[in-house]
Design a protein around this motif. Structure first.
Motif, PDB file in Angstrom:
ATOM      1  N   SER A   4       0.858  -1.178   0.000  1.00  0.00           N
ATOM      2  CA  SER A   4       0.000   0.000   0.000  1.00  0.00           C
ATOM      3  C   SER A   4       0.898   1.233   0.000  1.00  0.00           C
ATOM      4  O   SER A   4       1.076   1.911   1.003  1.00  0.00           O
ATOM      5  CB  SER A   4      -0.922  -0.002   1.225  1.00  0.00           C
ATOM      6  N   ALA A   5       1.467   1.532  -1.186  1.00  0.00           N
ATOM      7  CA  ALA A   5       2.462   2.602  -1.289  1.00  0.00           C
ATOM      8  C   ALA A   5       1.805   3.924  -1.664  1.00  0.00           C
ATOM      9  O   ALA A   5       0.840   3.955  -2.439  1.00  0.00           O
ATOM     10  CB  ALA A   5       3.505   2.240  -2.334  1.00  0.00           C
ATOM     11  N   PRO A   6       2.310   5.033  -1.108  1.00  0.00           N
ATOM     12  CA  PRO A   6       1.808   6.361  -1.504  1.00  0.00           C
ATOM     13  C   PRO A   6       2.150   6.659  -2.959  1.00  0.00           C
ATOM     14  O   PRO A   6       3.166   6.193  -3.480  1.00  0.00           O
ATOM     15  CB  PRO A   6       2.544   7.321  -0.562  1.00  0.00           C
ATOM     16  N   VAL A   7       1.312   7.430  -3.611  1.00  0.00           N
ATOM     17  CA  VAL A   7       1.548   7.787  -5.008  1.00  0.00           C
ATOM     18  C   VAL A   7       2.864   8.531  -5.166  1.00  0.00           C
ATOM     19  O   VAL A   7       3.628   8.289  -6.102  1.00  0.00           O
ATOM     20  CB  VAL A   7       0.381   8.648  -5.541  1.00  0.00           C
ATOM     21  N   TRP A   8       3.166   9.425  -4.211  1.00  0.00           N
ATOM     22  CA  TRP A   8       4.395  10.214  -4.330  1.00  0.00           C
ATOM     23  C   TRP A   8       5.634   9.321  -4.237  1.00  0.00           C
ATOM     24  O   TRP A   8       6.657   9.590  -4.869  1.00  0.00           O
ATOM     25  CB  TRP A   8       4.456  11.316  -3.270  1.00  0.00           C
ATOM     26  N   ALA A   9       5.551   8.251  -3.442  1.00  0.00           N
ATOM     27  CA  ALA A   9       6.688   7.345  -3.298  1.00  0.00           C
ATOM     28  C   ALA A   9       6.936   6.573  -4.590  1.00  0.00           C
ATOM     29  O   ALA A   9       8.084   6.395  -5.023  1.00  0.00           O
ATOM     30  CB  ALA A   9       6.447   6.379  -2.144  1.00  0.00           C
ATOM     31  N   VAL A  10       5.850   6.117  -5.213  1.00  0.00           N
ATOM     32  CA  VAL A  10       5.977   5.403  -6.488  1.00  0.00           C
ATOM     33  C   VAL A  10       6.566   6.339  -7.550  1.00  0.00           C
ATOM     34  O   VAL A  10       7.426   5.943  -8.336  1.00  0.00           O
ATOM     35  CB  VAL A  10       4.605   4.863  -6.947  1.00  0.00           C
ATOM     36  N   GLY A  11       6.110   7.593  -7.534  1.00  0.00           N
ATOM     37  CA  GLY A  11       6.648   8.575  -8.478  1.00  0.00           C
ATOM     38  C   GLY A  11       8.123   8.844  -8.257  1.00  0.00           C
ATOM     39  O   GLY A  11       8.892   8.985  -9.219  1.00  0.00           O
ATOM     40  N   ALA A  12       8.528   8.897  -6.979  1.00  0.00           N
ATOM     41  CA  ALA A  12       9.930   9.152  -6.653  1.00  0.00           C
ATOM     42  C   ALA A  12      10.814   7.997  -7.126  1.00  0.00           C
ATOM     43  O   ALA A  12      11.894   8.208  -7.709  1.00  0.00           O
ATOM     44  CB  ALA A  12      10.093   9.354  -5.150  1.00  0.00           C
ATOM     45  N   VAL A  13      10.365   6.772  -6.875  1.00  0.00           N
ATOM     46  CA  VAL A  13      11.129   5.598  -7.315  1.00  0.00           C
ATOM     47  C   VAL A  13      11.212   5.560  -8.839  1.00  0.00           C
ATOM     48  O   VAL A  13      12.272   5.261  -9.415  1.00  0.00           O
ATOM     49  CB  VAL A  13      10.490   4.303  -6.771  1.00  0.00           C
ATOM     50  N   THR A  14      10.109   5.867  -9.508  1.00  0.00           N
ATOM     51  CA  THR A  14      10.088   5.885 -10.983  1.00  0.00           C
ATOM     52  C   THR A  14      11.098   6.888 -11.530  1.00  0.00           C
ATOM     53  O   THR A  14      11.828   6.595 -12.487  1.00  0.00           O
ATOM     54  CB  THR A  14       8.680   6.243 -11.489  1.00  0.00           C
ATOM     55  N   ALA A  15      11.145   8.067 -10.916  1.00  0.00           N
ATOM     56  CA  ALA A  15      12.093   9.100 -11.356  1.00  0.00           C
ATOM     57  C   ALA A  15      13.523   8.627 -11.173  1.00  0.00           C
ATOM     58  O   ALA A  15      14.382   8.813 -12.052  1.00  0.00           O
ATOM     59  CB  ALA A  15      11.857  10.394 -10.583  1.00  0.00           C
ATOM     60  N   GLY A  16      13.814   8.001 -10.013  1.00  0.00           N
ATOM     61  CA  GLY A  16      15.167   7.513  -9.752  1.00  0.00           C
ATOM     62  C   GLY A  16      15.565   6.398 -10.692  1.00  0.00           C
ATOM     63  O   GLY A  16      16.696   6.370 -11.203  1.00  0.00           O
ATOM     64  N   VAL A  17      14.647   5.463 -10.937  1.00  0.00           N
ATOM     65  CA  VAL A  17      14.944   4.344 -11.839  1.00  0.00           C
ATOM     66  C   VAL A  17      15.169   4.843 -13.268  1.00  0.00           C
ATOM     67  O   VAL A  17      16.026   4.326 -13.991  1.00  0.00           O
ATOM     68  CB  VAL A  17      13.803   3.310 -11.796  1.00  0.00           C
TER      69      VAL A  17
END
Length: 382
Positions: free
Chosen positions: A267-280
């Motif tokens: 149950s991940a926050p949207v901002w966290a998924v976005g942050a990981v996507t940007a880093g990857v």
């Protein structure tokens, strides 16, 4: 010792100028060929004029081919100069040890730079933090790019943020929760990833999508304008291609991260998924850039630029092949038509002569009949 330098991007621009000149020559050649073909079907002196025009058309076409070869040669020279300069920089760094700690080399003319591992990791962390911070992080990134003189990134980021604000206006106010990507990540990962570029479900979403495309186009276009100096055909080709490549990369990485989160049942926050996507995304660029740099021995340091060059160069070769093939087919049809026309003309004359002689013989035969009339029944045989 005398010093000199070669602006490889300017040489590439001259090569593009030669390409435009080549296209003009081909156009003139085709126009003359059309005039020649229209004259070829006329009997008389026009045929000699048509043959002369065809010879002029052929000469212009050959000149166009020579110019294209010169353009390709100039591009190759520019590429080799660029590779040599970067190689010299790399050897200087290794030999002197002045930049051994960073391990970075750059070519000021090309604007490309090979970063060290530490710098790459810093980029990943920075991108993740600014992405997680939403509009505040975007504001920090805009200020940073402004200080570093990256005007294209500044404009791109501003347009993208404007699209985000418009998308989240509800009634007469902004839904700040949505603007900061509040809530939990859910839904179809591919649909979420595609949403940034294909969501036209409402006017607000459509404007936001258009802003995202405009932002991507401006970021790529600004860098290419610095390289080409004007809005040439190659400029637009590379700009559009690079925009599509980066958009496809963003969609692929976003969908991949979303699929992993969904599969894990986190149950991940949207901002966290976005942050990981940007880093990857930065990490993927790093890996592909390194692969391209190794494969090209340093002549290319950006996988997006390398892919764009490959696509555009291939497209130009296809156009050249089609143009050359069309020209040869046109020449074949024209020559065949001329031969057929000559054959029909000569055959018509012979048929006309034969018919004329036949009528004359018949006429004489009739005149030789006794009584000067058609008394064929009175003829005796044997």
């Amino acid at each position: 010792m005398a010093e000199f330098w070669v602006k490889s991007s300017q040489m590439k621009q001259y090569a593009n100028d030669l390409e435009r000149y080549t296209q003009k020559l081909y156009q003139y050649s085709e126009e003359i060929e059309r005039i020649s073909n229209s004259l070829s079907f006329n009997i008389g002196s026009n045929q000699s004029v048509a043959r002369g025009l065809r010879k002029v058309s052929y000469d212009i076409s050959e000149e166009a081919k020579a110019n294209r070869n010169m353009a390709n040669g100039l591009k190759e020279i520019a590429r080799r100069y660029k590779a040599t300069e970067e190689g010299i920089c790399a050897h200087a760094v290794i030999g002197w040890g002045n930049a051994a700690s960073s391990g970075s080399t750059s070519n000021p003319d090309s604007g490309s730079e090979s970063k060290s591992t530490a710098e790459r990791i810093d980029d990943i962390i920075y991108k993740m933090l600014t992405s997680a911070a939403g509009p505040i992080g975007a504001g920090v990134d805009i200020i940073r790019n402004g200080i570093e003189g990256n005007a294209g990134n500044v404009i791109s980021n501003l347009i993208s943020q404007a699209g985000g604000v418009i998308k989240n206006i509800d009634g007469g106010k902004i839904d700040w929760g949505e603007l900061f990507d509040a809530g939990k990540y859910k839904g179809n990962p591919l649909k979420n990833a595609l949403g940034k570029y294909v969501d036209f479900s409402s006017v607000k979403n459509g404007i936001s999508t258009a802003c995202n495309w405009a932002a991507a186009l401006i970021e790529s276009g600004y860098d290419n304008f610095k390289e080409f100096g004007e809005f040439t055909g190659r400029f637009w080709g590379e700009t559009v291609t690079e925009t599509l490549i980066k958009a496809a990369e963003g969609i692929a990485v976003g969908a991949g991260i979303g699929a992993i989160v969904t599969a894990l049942g986190v149950s991940a926050p949207v901002w966290a998924v976005g942050a990981v996507t940007a880093g990857v995304t930065v990490a993927v660029d790093w890996a592909l850039d390194s692969l391209v740099e190794w494969a090209t021995k340093g002549s290319q340091t950006s996988w997006v630029e390398a892919a764009s060059d490959f696509v555009c160069d291939t497209g130009e070769k296809v156009v050249e092949f089609i143009s050359d093939t069309g020209e040869k087919v046109g020449e074949f049809i024209s020559d065949t038509g001329e031969k057929v026309g000559k054959f029909l003309n000569d055959t018509g004359e012979k048929v006309g002569d034969a018919v004329s002689k036949g009528f004359n013989k018949i006429k004489k035969g009739i005149q030789n009949i006794k009584g000067a009339k058609c008394g064929w029944g009175f003829l005796k045989f044997g």
